[in-house]
Design an enzyme around this catalytic site. Structure first.
Site, PDB file in Angstrom:
ATOM      1  CB  SER A 189      -0.965  -0.034   1.249  1.00  0.00           C
ATOM      2  OG  SER A 189      -0.064   0.022   2.272  1.00  0.00           O
ATOM      3  CD  GLU A 190       0.436   4.214   1.956  1.00  0.00           C
ATOM      4  OE1 GLU A 190      -0.489   4.794   1.743  1.00  0.00           O
ATOM      5  OE2 GLU A 190       0.252   3.011   2.525  1.00  0.00           O
ATOM      6  CB  THR A 191       7.397   1.656  -1.214  1.00  0.00           C
ATOM      7  OG1 THR A 191       6.833   0.379  -1.455  1.00  0.00           O
ATOM      8  CG2 THR A 191       8.930   1.566  -1.067  1.00  0.00           C
TER       9      THR A 191
END
Length: 301
Positions: free
Chosen positions: A46-48
């Site tokens: 979902s996020e990096t």
């Protein structure tokens, strides 16, 4: 060819494959924005978070940028926890406070070392809430989520709360209803354009664990996240929202609770939320979470 260190970290849990997975890219100084976006798409979390050192800046220790698979976002709770956890492991840090520069400002992050492992506390950005939505917008949101108006907890106004990356707060009565939600993602995406907010955090006080105040689910299809497992930028603002709306009464001091999330998608995790309260107004919001490393690798870009 550029060489970077890549971690996969599950945040808000000590059990691999639970909690919220975050990609973390260390020594990202030489990556372009396009390369960061492509790496985030490839890792498909979902996020990096991309961590790099500042150039001759004494105001903070590291700069962090955050990307979903499709776009850059200003801040992310679980990816911050994951990034500082990875950094602590990589550099074998002792307990300390690290200042990170983000799109919502410079934030202090406390790293607590305990028995060769780490727990991370993130001070979030300034808290704010928007006016309560008009009934027609609330009705549209409720319908898009697959809810009925009578499912709503009447104590909880439907409105946007934020500590840097805003979420719509939707309080409901039943955890059974929460776990059975099947949102219309196209409808939610359309509403996001209208209201200028991409995330919808549905929560309930219907808990069978006296240590856990709320259970929640968070949907953000407009930025490529159908369901986020455990969301720091939802549970943190929830703490301020509960104080602001006098759902929880605290005149001065601290309000603390445990928020749990991810039950429906078998990625359960939780965090401690702390809100400092002055004159019945939320001042500072902090979230504390565990993390676990799933893998570390070297990537050549």
């Amino acid at each position: 060819m550029k060489e970077v260190i890549v971690y996969q970290v599950d945040s808000f849990t000590k059990e691999k494959f639970k909690g919220n997975p975050a990609g973390v890219v260390l020594n990202a100084e030489n990556l372009t924005t396009e390369e960061m976006q492509l790496i985030a798409r490839e890792l498909n979390n979902s996020e990096t978070a991309f961590v790099f050192s500042p150039k001759e800046n004494n105001e903070f220790d590291y700069h962090i940028r955050y990307f979903t698979p499709t776009t850059e976002v200003p801040i992310c709770g679980h990816a911050t926890i994951g990034a500082l956890y990875a950094k602590a492991i990589e550099d074998q840090l002792d307990s300390c406070t690290i200042r990170i520069n983000t799109q919502v400002g410079v934030l202090p992050i406390d790293i607590i070392r305990n028995d060769n492992d780490y727990q991370i506390t993130m001070t979030q950005g300034n808290f704010s809430v928007s006016p309560v939505f008009e009934q027609s917008i609330t009705q549209n949101i409720v319908q898009a989520l697959g809810l009925q108006i009578e499912d709503l907890d009447e104590r909880c106004p439907v409105q946007i709360a934020s500590t840097g990356h805003s979420k719509v707060m939707i309080g409901i009565k039943s955890r059974t209803v929460l776990n059975q939600l099947t949102p219309n993602f196209d409808h939610l995406t359309h509403i996001s354009t209208e209201i200028g907010c991409n995330g919808y955090f549905v929560f309930t006080f219907d808990s069978d664990d006296h240590n856990v105040l709320t259970y929640g689910r968070m949907f953000a299809p407009a930025i490529g996240i159908l369901e986020d497992p455990v969301t720091g930028n939802a549970n943190g603002p929830l703490g301020g929202y509960l104080i602001q709306n006098k759902i929880i009464e605290v005149s001065n001091g601290n309000f603390e609770f445990i928020g749990r999330q991810g039950e429906t998608i078998n990625r359960i995790g939780q965090m401690k939320v702390e809100v400092s309260v002055i004159n019945e107004i939320p001042e500072t919001i902090r979230i504390t979470g565990n993390a676990v490393c799933v893998f570390r690798t070297i990537m050549h870009v």
